[in-house]
Design an enzyme around this catalytic site. Structure first.
Site, PDB file in Angstrom:
ATOM      1  N   PHE A 170       0.856  -1.190   0.000  1.00 33.29           N
ATOM      2  CA  PHE A 170       0.000   0.000   0.000  1.00 33.29           C
ATOM      3  C   PHE A 170       0.888   1.234   0.000  1.00 33.29           C
ATOM      4  CE2 PHE A 170      -2.406   3.504   1.753  1.00 33.29           C
ATOM      5  CZ  PHE A 170      -3.545   3.448   0.958  1.00 33.29           C
ATOM      6  N   ASP A 227       9.100   2.463   1.917  1.00 34.47           N
ATOM      7  CA  ASP A 227       7.934   3.217   2.356  1.00 34.47           C
ATOM      8  C   ASP A 227       7.748   2.926   3.840  1.00 34.47           C
ATOM      9  OD1 ASP A 227       5.412   4.077   3.088  1.00 34.47           O
ATOM     10  OD2 ASP A 227       4.436   3.456   1.219  1.00 34.47           O
ATOM     11  N   LYS A 259       2.294   9.764   8.404  1.00 30.03           N
ATOM     12  CA  LYS A 259       1.519   9.332   9.572  1.00 30.03           C
ATOM     13  C   LYS A 259       1.949   9.987  10.900  1.00 30.03           C
ATOM     14  CE  LYS A 259      -1.127   5.595   7.821  1.00 30.03           C
ATOM     15  NZ  LYS A 259      -0.752   4.969   6.558  1.00 30.03           N
TER      16      LYS A 259
HETATM   17  C1  LIG Z   1      -0.989   5.301   5.105  1.00 27.36           C
HETATM   18  C2  LIG Z   1       0.060   4.874   4.147  1.00 27.36           C
HETATM   19  C3  LIG Z   1       0.332   5.616   2.980  1.00 27.36           C
HETATM   20  C4  LIG Z   1      -0.520   6.793   2.551  1.00 27.36           C
HETATM   21  O1  LIG Z   1      -0.451   7.854   3.431  1.00 27.36           O
HETATM   22  P1  LIG Z   1      -1.526   9.066   3.309  1.00 27.36           P
HETATM   23  O2  LIG Z   1      -1.036  10.051   4.323  1.00 27.36           O
HETATM   24  O3  LIG Z   1      -2.867   8.502   3.605  1.00 27.36           O
HETATM   25  O4  LIG Z   1      -1.422   9.569   1.922  1.00 27.36           O
HETATM   26  C5  LIG Z   1       1.367   5.209   2.180  1.00 27.36           C
HETATM   27  N1  LIG Z   1       2.108   4.139   2.497  1.00 27.36           N
HETATM   28  C6  LIG Z   1       1.884   3.409   3.606  1.00 27.36           C
HETATM   29  C7  LIG Z   1       2.757   2.247   3.912  1.00 27.36           C
HETATM   30  C8  LIG Z   1       0.844   3.743   4.454  1.00 27.36           C
HETATM   31  O5  LIG Z   1       0.588   2.988   5.534  1.00 27.36           O
END
Ligand SMILES: *Cc1c(COP(=O)(O)O)cnc(C)c1O
Length: 394
Positions: free
Chosen positions: A138, A223, A252
């Site tokens: 994700f 990420d 986050k």
């Molecule tokens: C939450 C998340 C995102 C996206 O972050 P947003 O602030 O909602 O755009 C991207 N990568 C990972 C691994 C995430 O958990």
């Protein structure tokens, strides 16, 4: 307004993009939140891994209050002290040398995708642009990041999607090796897949990925939007593995609850961006940077990382005991305070029952209960959550 009135007004005026629970939150303190009717909940969601220091942490509140009176915003046409101090903290505690600031995880990943492509363009030519990501990953909800995300459910109906992404099964080095082609420029992975069901990378896999990237001249992007900043028990989750990426994305919990994202990179990679190549009006603005600076100082000075490790292990042990107690509990996964309980049944009814009993948890990938409590949680609060969870599962 009560829960029902807020919900009804929301259904009339707010776009219907979330499957929201039937209550409205109004207040939070530490690991606890209150709804519009004064009911209290133990918060093991933390705004989806955002409120790592708990709600209303006094240092974050003070930093925001002070900065709001001084200067809210001024654009990136000028330097500001909180942003450069924040960059210094992130660089000094990671393998990266430079930071770029933005407002969200998706925006951080957009920046990482652009930087990887620009670096490859300059160093290897225009034929190198493809990024390999993992199935069940994700990376966000913008067009490029849903394309980077290896789950078709996020992509359906939004074609045409940008070109230049391919997917391989996670934790399968052979598949990744085979997927590298003449156009590949980078590999992008989460050290622990969060939305994909709390699936940690195997240590041998990440070591192999790093070796492959070095052999083939590919950039490695981690990420760490969900796993970073103490969530996995270390400042960054990759530090568990001893494998250094070229680019790291964060968001986050970076702002202690205030929206801010960051993209970090090694110097030779960061150099691919020159003035004019990338920007964000709000990125790392005075208020966001001050909140994040206070949050990061607190995270690094206050024994919070140690607490995430110690209480995380305690919680994981307790969750493991549930395997014998409930026939539908299959596996416990995760590290630090990103923990998942895989069930052989759907998790949404258990989430609803926990809510009724005063515990917020969520379910990801249909059958994985995910626990993301604040990193300041104590054993007593973990015990309270476990009591409610057991009642909900019985
Ligand atoms: C939450 C998340 C995102 C996206 O972050 P947003 O602030 O909602 O755009 C991207 N990568 C990972 C691994 C995430 O958990």
């Amino acid at each position: 307004m009560n829960n029902q009135e807020i919900l009804a007004m929301g259904q009339q005026y707010v776009m219907n993009t979330y499957g929201r629970l039937p209550m409205a939150l109004v207040k939070g303190e530490g690991a606890w939140v209150w709804d519009a009717e004064g009911r209290q909940y133990l918060d093991f969601v933390s705004g989806i891994a955002v409120n790592s220091l708990g709600h209303a942490h006094p240092r974050v509140v003070e930093a925001i209050t002070k900065q709001a009176h001084a200067l809210l915003h001024c654009s990136n046409l000028y330097w500001i002290e909180p942003q450069v101090k924040l960059a210094k903290i992130l660089v000094e505690n990671s393998c990266a040398d430079k930071a770029f600031f933005c407002n969200s995880g998706a925006e951080a990943n957009e920046g990482a995708i652009k930087l990887a492509r620009k670096y490859a363009y300059q160093n290897h030519g225009p034929e190198k642009y493809e990024i390999i990501t993992a199935v069940n990953s994700f990376h966000g909800r913008t067009l490029a990041t849903i394309t980077a995300t290896g789950q078709t459910k996020y992509q359906k109906g939004f074609a045409p999607l940008p070109e230049g992404f391919t997917y391989v099964p996670f934790n399968d080095l052979e598949a990744l090796t085979k997927a590298v082609g003449p156009h590949t420029c980078a590999v992008m992975l989460e050290p622990v897949q969060g939305e994909g069901g709390v699936v940690p990378a195997d240590p041998a896999y990440l070591t192999g990925v790093k070796r492959l990237c070095e052999e083939k001249g590919l950039l490695l992007i981690f990420d760490e939007v969900q796993t970073g900043l103490g969530r996995a028990g270390k400042f960054l989750a990759y530090q568990h593995y001893g494998v250094e990426p070229d680019i790291i994305t964060l968001a986050k919990s970076l702002g202690g609850g205030f929206p801010i994202g960051a993209m970090l990179a090694k110097d030779h990679v960061a150099k691919a961006f020159q003035p004019g190549d990338h920007a964000s009006t709000f990125g790392g603005n005075p208020l966001a940077s001050s909140a994040a600076l206070a949050a990061m100082e607190t995270l690094l000075q206050g024994g919070v990382l140690e607490n995430a490790q110690v209480v995380g292990e305690y919680f994981k042990d307790k969750l493991t005991e549930l395997i014998g107690q409930f026939s539908f509990v299959k596996e416990v996964r995760g590290m630090g305070l990103i923990l998942g309980l895989e069930l052989t049944i759907e998790g949404k009814d258990i989430v609803a029952r926990c809510l009724e009993q005063g515990l917020l948890i969520n379910c990801t990938n249909v059958n994985v209960l995910r626990f993301l409590p604040p990193l300041i949680i104590n054993r007593d609060e973990v015990d309270q959550a476990l009591e409610i969870l057991k009642k909900a599962m019985a």
